[in-house]
Design an enzyme around this catalytic site. Structure first.
Site, PDB file in Angstrom:
ATOM      1  N   GLY A  30       0.835  -1.204   0.000  1.00 17.50           N
ATOM      2  CA  GLY A  30       0.000   0.000   0.000  1.00 17.50           C
ATOM      3  C   GLY A  30       0.866   1.249   0.000  1.00 17.50           C
ATOM      4  O   GLY A  30       0.632   2.200  -0.758  1.00 17.50           O
ATOM      5  N   ARG A  53      -5.117   3.549  14.645  1.00 16.52           N
ATOM      6  CA  ARG A  53      -4.093   3.506  13.582  1.00 16.52           C
ATOM      7  C   ARG A  53      -4.001   4.872  12.892  1.00 16.52           C
ATOM      8  O   ARG A  53      -2.930   5.303  12.503  1.00 16.52           O
ATOM      9  CB  ARG A  53      -4.417   2.403  12.554  1.00 16.52           C
ATOM     10  CG  ARG A  53      -4.340   1.006  13.097  1.00 16.52           C
ATOM     11  CD  ARG A  53      -2.954   0.642  13.593  1.00 16.52           C
ATOM     12  NE  ARG A  53      -2.031   0.295  12.531  1.00 16.52           N
ATOM     13  CZ  ARG A  53      -0.708   0.411  12.626  1.00 16.52           C
ATOM     14  NH1 ARG A  53      -0.155   0.878  13.729  1.00 16.52           N
ATOM     15  NH2 ARG A  53       0.072   0.070  11.613  1.00 16.52           N
ATOM     16  N   LYS A 200       1.957 -18.290 -10.742  1.00 18.70           N
ATOM     17  CA  LYS A 200       2.687 -17.802  -9.568  1.00 18.70           C
ATOM     18  C   LYS A 200       2.343 -18.656  -8.342  1.00 18.70           C
ATOM     19  O   LYS A 200       3.206 -18.965  -7.525  1.00 18.70           O
ATOM     20  CB  LYS A 200       2.346 -16.325  -9.320  1.00 18.70           C
ATOM     21  CG  LYS A 200       3.268 -15.686  -8.302  1.00 18.70           C
ATOM     22  CD  LYS A 200       3.097 -14.188  -8.210  1.00 18.70           C
ATOM     23  CE  LYS A 200       4.020 -13.636  -7.117  1.00 18.70           C
ATOM     24  NZ  LYS A 200       3.513 -12.414  -6.521  1.00 18.70           N
ATOM     25  N   ASN A 204       4.969 -20.810  -6.165  1.00 19.93           N
ATOM     26  CA  ASN A 204       4.965 -20.585  -4.738  1.00 19.93           C
ATOM     27  C   ASN A 204       4.769 -21.890  -3.958  1.00 19.93           C
ATOM     28  O   ASN A 204       5.457 -22.158  -2.974  1.00 19.93           O
ATOM     29  CB  ASN A 204       3.825 -19.599  -4.457  1.00 19.93           C
ATOM     30  CG  ASN A 204       3.973 -18.942  -3.131  1.00 19.93           C
ATOM     31  OD1 ASN A 204       4.002 -19.625  -2.125  1.00 19.93           O
ATOM     32  ND2 ASN A 204       4.083 -17.630  -3.120  1.00 19.93           N
ATOM     33  N   ASN A 218      16.001 -20.315  -0.384  1.00 20.29           N
ATOM     34  CA  ASN A 218      15.486 -20.989  -1.590  1.00 20.29           C
ATOM     35  C   ASN A 218      16.520 -21.953  -2.162  1.00 20.29           C
ATOM     36  O   ASN A 218      16.184 -23.071  -2.585  1.00 20.29           O
ATOM     37  CB  ASN A 218      15.092 -19.959  -2.650  1.00 20.29           C
ATOM     38  CG  ASN A 218      13.865 -19.153  -2.226  1.00 20.29           C
ATOM     39  OD1 ASN A 218      13.256 -19.441  -1.194  1.00 20.29           O
ATOM     40  ND2 ASN A 218      13.512 -18.142  -3.004  1.00 20.29           N
TER      41      ASN A 218
HETATM   42  P1  NAP Z   1       1.506  -5.823   4.925  1.00 22.45           P
HETATM   43  O1  NAP Z   1       2.807  -5.100   4.883  1.00 22.45           O
HETATM   44  O2  NAP Z   1       1.229  -6.717   6.092  1.00 22.45           O
HETATM   45  O3  NAP Z   1       0.352  -4.735   4.799  1.00 22.45           O
HETATM   46  C1  NAP Z   1      -1.004  -5.057   4.902  1.00 22.45           C
HETATM   47  C2  NAP Z   1      -1.728  -3.832   5.434  1.00 22.45           C
HETATM   48  O4  NAP Z   1      -3.133  -4.074   5.416  1.00 22.45           O
HETATM   49  C3  NAP Z   1      -1.361  -3.459   6.873  1.00 22.45           C
HETATM   50  O5  NAP Z   1      -0.929  -2.113   6.894  1.00 22.45           O
HETATM   51  C4  NAP Z   1      -2.666  -3.630   7.620  1.00 22.45           C
HETATM   52  O6  NAP Z   1      -2.889  -2.693   8.653  1.00 22.45           O
HETATM   53  C5  NAP Z   1      -3.667  -3.374   6.532  1.00 22.45           C
HETATM   54  N1  NAP Z   1      -5.012  -3.842   6.878  1.00 22.45           N
HETATM   55  C6  NAP Z   1      -5.415  -5.084   7.239  1.00 22.45           C
HETATM   56  N2  NAP Z   1      -6.738  -5.087   7.483  1.00 22.45           N
HETATM   57  C7  NAP Z   1      -7.183  -3.827   7.271  1.00 22.45           C
HETATM   58  C8  NAP Z   1      -8.460  -3.184   7.365  1.00 22.45           C
HETATM   59  N3  NAP Z   1      -9.544  -3.855   7.732  1.00 22.45           N
HETATM   60  N4  NAP Z   1      -8.546  -1.875   7.054  1.00 22.45           N
HETATM   61  C9  NAP Z   1      -7.452  -1.161   6.686  1.00 22.45           C
HETATM   62  N5  NAP Z   1      -6.210  -1.714   6.583  1.00 22.45           N
HETATM   63  C10 NAP Z   1      -6.087  -3.030   6.871  1.00 22.45           C
HETATM   64  O7  NAP Z   1       1.301  -6.722   3.631  1.00 22.45           O
HETATM   65  P2  NAP Z   1       2.012  -6.562   2.188  1.00 22.45           P
HETATM   66  O8  NAP Z   1       3.370  -7.155   2.252  1.00 22.45           O
HETATM   67  O9  NAP Z   1       1.839  -5.184   1.710  1.00 22.45           O
HETATM   68  O10 NAP Z   1       1.124  -7.577   1.329  1.00 22.45           O
HETATM   69  C11 NAP Z   1      -0.142  -7.232   0.773  1.00 22.45           C
HETATM   70  C12 NAP Z   1      -0.446  -8.268  -0.308  1.00 22.45           C
HETATM   71  O11 NAP Z   1       0.488  -8.074  -1.381  1.00 22.45           O
HETATM   72  C13 NAP Z   1      -0.250  -9.713   0.168  1.00 22.45           C
HETATM   73  O12 NAP Z   1      -1.215 -10.557  -0.390  1.00 22.45           O
HETATM   74  C14 NAP Z   1       1.136 -10.080  -0.353  1.00 22.45           C
HETATM   75  O13 NAP Z   1       1.317 -11.471  -0.586  1.00 22.45           O
HETATM   76  C15 NAP Z   1       1.144  -9.302  -1.682  1.00 22.45           C
HETATM   77  N6  NAP Z   1       2.498  -8.996  -2.159  1.00 22.45           N
HETATM   78  C16 NAP Z   1       3.421  -8.455  -1.304  1.00 22.45           C
HETATM   79  C17 NAP Z   1       4.702  -8.169  -1.795  1.00 22.45           C
HETATM   80  C18 NAP Z   1       5.757  -7.560  -0.912  1.00 22.45           C
HETATM   81  O14 NAP Z   1       6.926  -7.503  -1.322  1.00 22.45           O
HETATM   82  N7  NAP Z   1       5.437  -7.095   0.285  1.00 22.45           N
HETATM   83  C19 NAP Z   1       5.009  -8.443  -3.131  1.00 22.45           C
HETATM   84  C20 NAP Z   1       4.034  -8.979  -3.974  1.00 22.45           C
HETATM   85  C21 NAP Z   1       2.770  -9.253  -3.467  1.00 22.45           C
HETATM   86  P3  NAP Z   1      -2.014  -2.600   9.988  1.00 22.45           P
HETATM   87  O15 NAP Z   1      -0.785  -1.817   9.610  1.00 22.45           O
HETATM   88  O16 NAP Z   1      -2.914  -1.853  10.893  1.00 22.45           O
HETATM   89  O17 NAP Z   1      -1.723  -4.003  10.413  1.00 22.45           O
END
Ligand code: NAP
Length: 321
Positions: A30, A53, A200, A204, A218
């Protein structure tokens, strides 16, 4: 590393009328999207879980993106889900297990013809969200970009990558892709996004659970080549049974290539499990096993691995869904 001293304040009204990007979840992905869109001068608003938050975010005075040696803070405005403001375009940037509930919280705010971009890994959460908001246009995304949270509201852009976007009804590429271009978000409209997501998911499933069970990088899977290849055979058969024959082509060869190319990396599931965070198992291996079960396809090795992984997560006090 020096941060740019002052947060960049963004104009209330963008220079050119443009649809606001509401971003649901200001975690790694995000923040990576929000800061780049804001930097390009596009209107962005964050939707955070709750008032606590929101207060924590306001105290931090913005979202910081760290790129190499450079860190820049962007004072992007934020709100809670119950804000009374229509949403036309929403990037859903929660984990797969949070996406449906998070979208349910804002469903009443979606304007007619609203578009949702779903960034979740794996499969299952996208379909659940699409069923929840049938009036909206859901666009699925698959990204190879990498980011992680160094701290709350501070995200490191860890790996350049590419994002494929598409929908399940062969829709045309939307005009706003140009905004991603302007923001430096490398992307492509994919005519068959499901095939990409399945591929993917299969990669995975062949790599990540084994890295957790063997507690290795890995590259450590080179010592378990036979097991990896057996899983690839079952995954290939599953893809074909699910009407995704294209996603099955040369799967084992690609899995082995990825293992070599990323030999020094810990998989995302390994990172989650070793840091005591919930994994997305239900949307990866769990989804694959359920897809096989519902098609009466025997996948004994995948099922056995699912059981071993579930057991492992339980033993480590982590949720197994
Ligand atoms: P993350 O860092 O854990 O972020 C998820 C966010 O969602 C957190 O900030 C969390 O809030 C928020 N959230 C959860 N429930 C919510 C709600 N009800 N209302 C508002 N916000 C809410 O996860 P991420 O790494 O960005 O991953 C997100 C997705 O992208 C996943 O499916 C992941 O597999 C995919 N992805 C990630 C990457 C990567 O490199 N990170 C790469 C490719 C794909 P809080 O901060 O309050 O906990």
């Amino acid at each position: 590393m020096p941060d740019s001293a002052m947060p960049q304040h963004l104009p209330d009204t963008p220079a050119r009328a443009s649809t606001t990007w509401h971003i649901l979840g200001a975690g790694s992905m995000g923040a990576l999207w929000a800061t780049r869109l804001a930097r390009a001068g596009l209107p962005v608003k964050l939707i955070l879980r709750n008032p606590d938050r929101l207060s924590a975010y306001n105290a931090a005075q913005g979202l910081t993106l760290v790129e190499g040696e450079h860190a820049q803070t962007w004072a992007i405005s934020a709100q809670t889900p119950d804000t009374n403001e229509p949403i036309q375009r929403l990037l859903v940037a929660c984990k797969a297990y949070d996406a449906e509930q998070a979208v349910a919280q804002i469903a009443g705010r979606l304007a007619p013809g609203a578009e949702l971009i779903l960034l979740q890994n794996g499969l299952g959460s996208q379909q659940a969200v699409a069923a929840l908001v049938p009036q909206a246009h859901c666009i699925f995304a698959s990204s190879t970009e990498g980011a992680f949270r160094e701290d709350d509201w501070r995200v490191v852009f860890a790996g350049l990558g590419h994002t494929w976007l598409g929908d399940t009804d062969q829709g045309q590429a939307p005009q706003w892709l140009e905004e991603l271009q302007r923001s430096g978000i490398a992307h492509e409209w994919s005519p068959n996004i499901l095939s990409r997501l399945w591929r993917k998911l299969a990669l995975n499933c062949a790599i990540n659970p084994l890295t957790v069970l063997y507690d290795c990088r890995n590259g450590g899977l080179q010592a378990h080549g036979e097991e990896v290849n057996t899983l690839c055979t079952e995954l290939g058969a599953l893809l074909e049974h699910c009407g995704q024959a294209d996603a099955a082509v040369d799967l084992a060869a690609e899995v082995n290539r990825v293992i070599l190319a990323t030999a020094n990396n810990f998989s995302s599931m390994h990172q989650d499990a070793s840091q005591g965070r919930r994994t997305e198992i239900s949307y990866l291996l769990g989804y694959a096993c359920e897809a096989a079960r519902s098609r009466q396809l025997a996948v004994p090795h995948l099922q056995h691995m699912h059981q071993r992984l579930t057991q492992y997560l339980k033993q480590h006090g982590l949720p197994c869904d």
